[in-house]
Design a protein around this motif. Structure first.
Motif, PDB file in Angstrom:
ATOM      1  N   ASP A 181      -3.991   2.871   6.598  1.00 46.21           N
ATOM      2  CA  ASP A 181      -5.032   3.899   6.615  1.00 46.21           C
ATOM      3  C   ASP A 181      -4.492   5.192   7.213  1.00 46.21           C
ATOM      4  O   ASP A 181      -4.801   6.291   6.726  1.00 46.21           O
ATOM      5  CB  ASP A 181      -6.244   3.439   7.439  1.00 46.21           C
ATOM      6  CG  ASP A 181      -7.260   2.676   6.606  1.00 46.21           C
ATOM      7  OD1 ASP A 181      -6.874   2.163   5.528  1.00 46.21           O
ATOM      8  OD2 ASP A 181      -8.431   2.591   7.007  1.00 46.21           O
ATOM      9  N   ARG A 223       0.831  -1.206   0.000  1.00 50.41           N
ATOM     10  CA  ARG A 223       0.000   0.000   0.000  1.00 50.41           C
ATOM     11  C   ARG A 223       0.864   1.254   0.000  1.00 50.41           C
ATOM     12  O   ARG A 223       1.302   1.728   1.051  1.00 50.41           O
ATOM     13  CB  ARG A 223      -0.912  -0.002   1.232  1.00 50.41           C
ATOM     14  CG  ARG A 223      -1.926  -1.128   1.172  1.00 50.41           C
ATOM     15  CD  ARG A 223      -2.932  -1.018   2.277  1.00 50.41           C
ATOM     16  NE  ARG A 223      -4.109  -1.802   1.969  1.00 50.41           N
ATOM     17  CZ  ARG A 223      -5.164  -1.913   2.764  1.00 50.41           C
ATOM     18  NH1 ARG A 223      -5.204  -1.255   3.912  1.00 50.41           N
ATOM     19  NH2 ARG A 223      -6.197  -2.639   2.409  1.00 50.41           N
ATOM     20  N   ASP A 278      -2.866  -2.895   8.459  1.00 51.62           N
ATOM     21  CA  ASP A 278      -4.141  -2.300   8.070  1.00 51.62           C
ATOM     22  C   ASP A 278      -4.268  -0.909   8.701  1.00 51.62           C
ATOM     23  O   ASP A 278      -4.594   0.082   8.027  1.00 51.62           O
ATOM     24  CB  ASP A 278      -5.275  -3.222   8.564  1.00 51.62           C
ATOM     25  CG  ASP A 278      -6.608  -2.922   7.923  1.00 51.62           C
ATOM     26  OD1 ASP A 278      -6.654  -2.152   6.942  1.00 51.62           O
ATOM     27  OD2 ASP A 278      -7.620  -3.458   8.410  1.00 51.62           O
TER      28      ASP A 278
HETATM   29 MG    MG Z   1      -8.753  -1.153   6.031  1.00 50.99          MG
END
Ligand code: MG
Ligand code: NAI
Length: 396
Positions: A282, A112, A278
Motif C-alpha cells: 500500500d 503487487r 501488505d
Molecule cells: Mg491491504
C-alpha cells in the motif's frame, strides 16, 4: 493460441464496473478466452450464508485461472443482520471470501507491482535544488507478499483457552503477562513456515532474474522478531545462493518505510511476510497513483487469481455513469496474461495505458484529485468507460 478459460468474479460494488472494462481490453489485444462468470461476495452471503459458494470454488479448481473485481465485507453484527431472515440464528459465520480463496487454493505468492507511469499527476516527487525545484524518480517496485500465513494466519484468541495459556506460561517472557485476566488478553499468532518462506523468496528472485534487476530486498524485523522474521531472512539467504548474479539486501520494515519516502527508486523487488508485505505494497502504491493503479496477483502452484487491490468502493457503486478508475483492474488482467505466457499482449496493454497517462487528456477523478461523486464528470474527469475507450484507442 490455445483458448483459455477464465473464471470472472466481479463481486460487489465497483467490481462490477471495472471487471467488464478489463474484458474489453483483453478482447482488443486479441486474447481469446471463454469467460465463466462466477458468484462471490455480499449477495452470496446474504442469500446463502456463504460469500464464496462451492460452485465458484469448483470452477476455480477446474479452470485454475481467475479474474476478480472486489467484494464488500462488513463487521460481524451487520453481517448477521443482513442475512436473509431464514438464515439468521443458524450459526452462519461470515468469512472473507478472498481470504478463504487464498487459503483454499494455497495462493501463497502475492505479487503487487508498483510501477509509475510518467506523466501521472499522482506520482511521487521530491524536492531538488535544480532548476525545476523538484524531481520525479522513476519507480519500478514489485512487492512479493507472503499471502497465507504470518500475522494473518488467523490463529488468534481473546481470552485464550487454558491449554493455550499453559503453553504461553511455558515461555519465560510470558511471566510479565501471567496475571492478566483472560478477557483482557488478546493473542494473535505470527506463524511462518520454511516452505512458504522459500516459495515467496524464490518467486521474488525469479522475477528479479526475469527483469534483470541487480538485487532483491528482504524486508522484515529479525532483530526483534527473532524467530519468524529470523526464519524469513535465513531462508532468503539460503535461496539467494541459487541466484549468484543477484544480490540480497536486507532492510527492517520501519526503516524501509522511511527509505521509500527518500529513495523509492532504489527498490525494485521487495519480499516480505504477510502483514509487512501488505503495508509495504500500500505504501509503494501511494507513490505511483494509489488504488486506481494498484494491481495484484494471488498465485498458487495450481490456481492463480488476479485482482485490483482496491475494494468495492460502495459510495461510488451506484453512480451512472461509473467514475472509478479501471486501470488497476486492467493492469491486473495484464498480469494474468504475463502469468499464462502472453507477455506480448500484456506489454501492449501497459504501453497503451502509459500512452494515455502520458498524454494526460483523459483522467479519472482520482487522477485529478477531485472529490469522487457525480459532479466529478462535469469538473473534467473521465468516466470509467471513457478511460477504457482511451486505452482501446491507443491499442488500435
Ligand atoms: Mg491491504
Ligand atoms: P476501497 O478500496 O473500496 O475504497 C477506498 C477509497 O479508494 C474509495 O473511497 C475511493 O475513493 C478510492 N478508490 C477505490 N478504488 C478506486 C478506483 N478504482 N478508482 C478510483 N478511486 C478508487 O476501500 P474501503 O472504502 O475501505 O472499503 C470498501 C469495501 O471494500 C469494504 O466493504 C471493504 O471490506 C472492501 N474491501 C475489499 C477488498 C477486496 O475486495 N480486495 C479490499 C479492500 C476493501
Amino acid at each position: 493460441m490455445a483458448k483459455h478459460t477464465v473464471v470472472t468474479m466481479p463481486g460487489d460494488g465497483i467490481g462490477n464496473q471495472v471487471l467488464p472494462q478489463a474484458l474489453r481490453v483483453l478482447k482488443a489485444v486479441g486474447f481469446e478466452a471463454n469467460y465463466l462468470p462466477a458468484d462471490i461476495g455480499w449477495e452470496c452471503w446474504r442469500n446463502e450464508g456463504n460469500a464464496l459458494p462451492e460452485r465458484t470454488i469448483d470452477l476455480l479448481a477446474k479452470h485454475k485461472l481467475g479474474l476478480f473485481g472486489a467484494i464488500t465485507s462488513k463487521p460481524n453484527r451487520e453481517a448477521q443482520a443482513e442475512l436473509k431472515p431464514e438464515l439468521r440464528g443458524k450459526g452462519q459465520v461470515y468469512y472473507s471470501p478472498i481470504v478463504t480463496m487464498r487459503q483454499r487454493f494455497n495462493l501463497d505468492v502475492c505479487m503487487r507491482p508498483c510501477v509509475g507511469f510518467p506523466g501521472n499527476p499522482l506520482n511521487y516527487i521530491r524536492k531538488n535544488p535544480g532548476a525545476a525545484g523538484f524531481e520525479e524518480p522513476s519507480i519500478d517496485s514489485t512487492i512479493f507478499r507472503q499471502n497465507t500465513e504470518g500475522m494473518y494466519a488467523g490463529i488468534e484468541w481473546t481470552n485464550p483457552p487454558e491449554n493455550v495459556r499453559a503453553a504461553l506460561r511455558s515461555h519465560a517472557k510470558f511471566k510479565a503477562f501471567a496475571q492478566v485476566p483472560g478477557a483482557d488478553l488478546a493473542v494473535s499468532v505470527r506463524l511462518i513456515t520454511r516452505s512458504a518462506a522459500r516459495r515467496i523468496v524464490n518467486a521474488a528472485f525469479q522475477y528479479a532474474k526475469k527483469r534483470g534487476f541487480p538485487g532483491v530486498t528482504i524486508c522484515e524485523k529479525p532483530n526483534v522478531l527473532r524467530e519468524t522474521s529470523g526464519m524469513m531472512e535465513e531462508t532468503a539467504k539460503d535461496v539467494a545462493k541459487d541466484y549468484p548474479g543477484i544480490a540480497l539486501w536486507s532492510t527492517n520494515i520501519d526503516a524501509q518505510l522511511m527509505w521509500l519516502n527518500k529513495n523509492p527508486e532504489d527498490y525494485n523487488v521487495i519480499v516480505a511476510s504477510n502483514l509487512f508485505g501488505d503495508i509495504l505494497s500500500d505504501a509503494f502504491a501511494g507513490l505511483v497513483g494509489g488504488l486506481g493503479f494498484a494491481a495484484s496477483g494471488n498465485i498458487g502452484e495450481e490456481v492463480a487469481v488476479f485482482e485490483p487491490t482496491h475494494g468495492s468502493a460502495p459510495k461510488y457503486a451506484a453512480l451512472d455513469p461509473p467514475i472509478v478508475n479501471p486501470i488497476a483492474m486492467i493492469l491486473s488482467a495484464a498480469m494474468m496474461l504475463d502469468h499464462i505466457g502472453e507477455s506480448t499482449r500484456a506489454e501492449s496493454i501497459r504501453k497503451a495505458i502509459a500512452a494515455v497517462v502520458r498524454e494526460g487528456k483523459v483522467r479519472t477523478y482520482d487522477m485529478l484529485r477531485l472529490a469522487g461523486g457525480p459532479k466529478a464528470l462535469s469538473q473534467g474527469a473521465a468516466s470509467t468507460h471513457e478511460m477504457t475507450d482511451a486505452i482501446l484507442e491507443k491499442l488500435n
